[in-house]
Design an enzyme around this catalytic site. Structure first.
Site, PDB file in Angstrom:
ATOM      1  N   LYS A  94     -17.614 -19.457  -0.928  1.00 17.69           N
ATOM      2  CA  LYS A  94     -19.463 -19.341  -0.382  1.00 17.69           C
ATOM      3  C   LYS A  94     -20.297 -18.472  -1.134  1.00 17.69           C
ATOM      4  CE  LYS A  94     -20.394 -20.925   4.125  1.00 17.69           C
ATOM      5  NZ  LYS A  94     -20.345 -20.551   5.788  1.00 17.69           N
TER       6      LYS A  94
ATOM      7  N   GLY B 240      -8.576 -10.702  -1.361  1.00 15.32           N
ATOM      8  CA  GLY B 240      -8.385 -10.887  -0.405  1.00 15.32           C
ATOM      9  C   GLY B 240      -7.229 -12.555  -0.353  1.00 15.32           C
TER      10      GLY B 240
ATOM     11  N   GLY C 117     -12.227  -4.966  -0.202  1.00 15.75           N
ATOM     12  CA  GLY C 117     -14.544  -4.191  -0.233  1.00 15.75           C
ATOM     13  C   GLY C 117     -14.253  -3.928  -1.071  1.00 15.75           C
TER      14      GLY C 117
ATOM     15  N   ARG D   7       1.046  -1.301  -0.044  1.00 13.65           N
ATOM     16  CA  ARG D   7      -0.341  -0.144   0.141  1.00 13.65           C
ATOM     17  C   ARG D   7       0.651   1.681   0.143  1.00 13.65           C
ATOM     18  NH1 ARG D   7      -5.174  -2.492   3.574  1.00 13.65           N
ATOM     19  NH2 ARG D   7      -6.010  -2.564   1.441  1.00 13.65           N
TER      20      ARG D   7
HETATM   21  P1  ADP Z   1     -11.120 -13.683  -1.926  1.00 12.85           P
HETATM   22  O1  ADP Z   1     -11.128 -13.331  -0.785  1.00 12.85           O
HETATM   23  O2  ADP Z   1     -10.556 -12.997  -3.144  1.00 12.85           O
HETATM   24  O3  ADP Z   1     -12.743 -13.145  -2.180  1.00 12.85           O
HETATM   25  P2  ADP Z   1     -13.105 -15.695  -0.384  1.00 12.85           P
HETATM   26  O4  ADP Z   1     -12.658 -15.681   0.289  1.00 12.85           O
HETATM   27  O5  ADP Z   1     -14.042 -16.029  -1.450  1.00 12.85           O
HETATM   28  O6  ADP Z   1     -11.934 -14.938  -1.648  1.00 12.85           O
HETATM   29  O7  ADP Z   1     -12.580 -17.897  -0.947  1.00 12.85           O
HETATM   30  C1  ADP Z   1     -11.062 -18.002  -0.764  1.00 12.85           C
HETATM   31  C2  ADP Z   1     -11.732 -19.385  -0.034  1.00 12.85           C
HETATM   32  O8  ADP Z   1     -12.304 -20.095  -0.324  1.00 12.85           O
HETATM   33  C3  ADP Z   1     -10.340 -20.155   0.815  1.00 12.85           C
HETATM   34  O9  ADP Z   1     -10.479 -20.195   1.967  1.00 12.85           O
HETATM   35  C4  ADP Z   1     -10.804 -22.016   0.229  1.00 12.85           C
HETATM   36  O10 ADP Z   1      -9.624 -22.424   0.625  1.00 12.85           O
HETATM   37  C5  ADP Z   1     -12.078 -21.828   0.163  1.00 12.85           C
HETATM   38  N1  ADP Z   1     -12.248 -22.857  -0.509  1.00 12.85           N
HETATM   39  C6  ADP Z   1     -11.837 -22.817  -2.375  1.00 12.85           C
HETATM   40  N2  ADP Z   1     -12.853 -23.644  -2.441  1.00 12.85           N
HETATM   41  C7  ADP Z   1     -12.754 -24.350  -1.920  1.00 12.85           C
HETATM   42  C8  ADP Z   1     -13.324 -25.852  -1.626  1.00 12.85           C
HETATM   43  N3  ADP Z   1     -14.039 -26.724  -2.838  1.00 12.85           N
HETATM   44  N4  ADP Z   1     -14.155 -25.604  -0.845  1.00 12.85           N
HETATM   45  C9  ADP Z   1     -14.433 -25.895   0.328  1.00 12.85           C
HETATM   46  N5  ADP Z   1     -13.142 -24.051   0.512  1.00 12.85           N
HETATM   47  C10 ADP Z   1     -12.703 -23.867  -1.017  1.00 12.85           C
HETATM   48 MG    MG Z   2     -11.511 -14.167   1.435  1.00 16.06          MG
END
Ligand code: ADP
Ligand code: MG
Length: 392
Positions: free
Chosen positions: A192, A349, A372, A34
């Site tokens: 999710k 992130g 965010g 940053r």
């Molecule tokens: P970002 O922070 O880039 O927006 P997310 O927080 O939405 O991404 O997603 C990241 C998380 O999703 C990671 O902790 C990863 O372990 C989890 N993840 C990805 N695929 C699976 C899966 N098949 N089962 C469980 N967790 C998963």
């Molecule tokens: Mg995340």
């Protein structure tokens, strides 16, 4: 929106909102990304003879003075990045410190969140800040989703402009979604569906292919009647997933799901894993990554795309071997970007961590570290900090 070239800078007192909310360990900056992103604008302003007054938040002091959340320890590393001295003052000493500045000087002010008026977007606090400057520059895209005094109200009180890093971020995001070269694919992964419903809904109307991976693919597979065993799956969202697939059909967006998957009975390092076609998941097993046939499918698709927007890993990339799908697709996207056929923009992130882990981040056209703000932009929400600059 105006940019630095539109301002008359020499001798002017310029309030610059940047994001110095850097990770610290044992009193030292542990990741200077940053600071590095803020440096070009601050150096340019100083080189052009402005009196540069730097505003930022740090942590969540909730409107009170909290010693550990002072920005004072950032003056030295910021000075090192700018290759010039950076003075420091709190709000009580700010007016005198600004009065003592000469053109080119840089002054860092104390954490704006020490004042309750910051997060309240209070006109009174914005006026106190405005009294310190002649011009306002916002260079903190990562804070643009918050209507706070230093990101929103202040922009209405002084002639303003976007800083270089905000300008670059907006240009990259625009290239990915507002006027992308087509075909354009969005890859949305992560854990999710529930956390990314708004993202999926917004992207559906904008992209030619919506690639769904990670845990969220399981909910879509389940909704199509595929057995997902013991995988992370939001069964209660099956109806929503079916609606998304139906709407995709009507707007001409192709939804792409994994064709094979990597399974394990437990999520831990060194767990026994197996690869199976997506319709052969045994009960009791968890889908933790996409398989090699999916990687080939996605890589082929990217080869015929001109733009990729990526948020969310394809698997549970934190633990090997479940990082394989994410790493290989990230490297393929990086290679296509290097070859000049793909514009690749990513953010989130965990996504940034995964792309770094794959050694692919530096080859992407743009990687947003805005968290965010990036997600709210992906949802199509207006960002108050950007709107305030445009309103002028
Ligand atoms: P970002 O922070 O880039 O927006 P997310 O927080 O939405 O991404 O997603 C990241 C998380 O999703 C990671 O902790 C990863 O372990 C989890 N993840 C990805 N695929 C699976 C899966 N098949 N089962 C469980 N967790 C998963
Ligand atoms: Mg995340």
């Amino acid at each position: 929106m105006r940019v630095l070239d539109d301002l008359s800078l020499a001798g002017a007192r310029v309030l610059v909102r940047v994001d110095l909310n850097v990770p610290m360990r044992d009193g030292r900056v542990s990741d200077a990304t940053r600071i590095d992103r803020a440096a070009p604008t601050l150096s340019e302003l100083s080189d052009k003879g402005a009196k540069v007054i730097v505003l930022s938040h740090f942590g969540r002091p909730k409107g009170k003075v909290v010693g550990e959340m002072s920005l004072a320890p950032l003056a030295e590393p910021l000075g090192a990045a700018l290759d010039r001295p950076v003075a420091f003052a709190d709000m009580d000493g700010a007016a005198a410190a600004v009065a003592a500045m000469s053109g080119g000087d840089v002054l860092l002010l104390e954490n704006v969140r020490f004042d309750p008026g910051e997060e309240a977007n209070a006109p009174g606090f914005a006026r106190r800040l405005a009294a310190l400057g002649d011009l306002y520059v916002n260079d903190a895209f990562s804070c643009a989703h918050r209507a706070h005094a230093s990101t929103e109200a202040l922009a209405h009180l002084l002639p303003n402009a976007a800083g270089r890093s905000l300008q670059a971020e907006l240009a990259a995001l625009e290239a990915a979604l507002a006027k992308p070269k087509r075909p354009v694919a969005a890859l949305v992964g992560g854990a999710k569906v529930s956390s990314k419903l708004a993202v999926l809904g917004h992207l559906l109307d904008k992209v030619d292919q919506l690639i769904i991976g990670g845990g969220m693919a399981n909910t879509f597979l389940f909704a199509k009647g595929v057995n997902v065993g013991a995988s992370l799956c939001e069964a209660d969202l099956a109806g929503t997933a079916r609606e998304i697939m139906a709407r995709a059909g009507t707007v001409g967006c192709e939804i792409v799901l994994p064709v094979d998957v990597v399974l394990a009975a437990e999520f831990k390092a060194g767990a026994d894993s197996a690869t199976v076609p997506v319709d052969k998941v045994p009960d009791g097993m968890m889908i933790l990554d996409v398989g090699p046939a999916s990687v080939r499918d996605l890589t082929d698709r990217l080869r015929s795309c001109r733009t990729l927007l990526w948020n969310g890993p394809l698997g549970a990339f934190e633990i090997a071997p479940f990082d394989g799908g994410t790493v290989k697709v990230a490297q393929a996207a990086a290679a296509l970007t290097r070859a000049g056929t793909l514009t690749s923009v990513a953010g989130g992130g965990d996504t940034v961590a995964a792309l770094r882990h794959a050694g692919a981040a530096d080859d992407f056209t743009y990687v947003s570290t805005a968290g965010g703000a990036f997600l709210e932009w992906l949802e199509g929400k207006p960002l108050p900090g950007i709107k305030a600059l445009e309103d002028q």
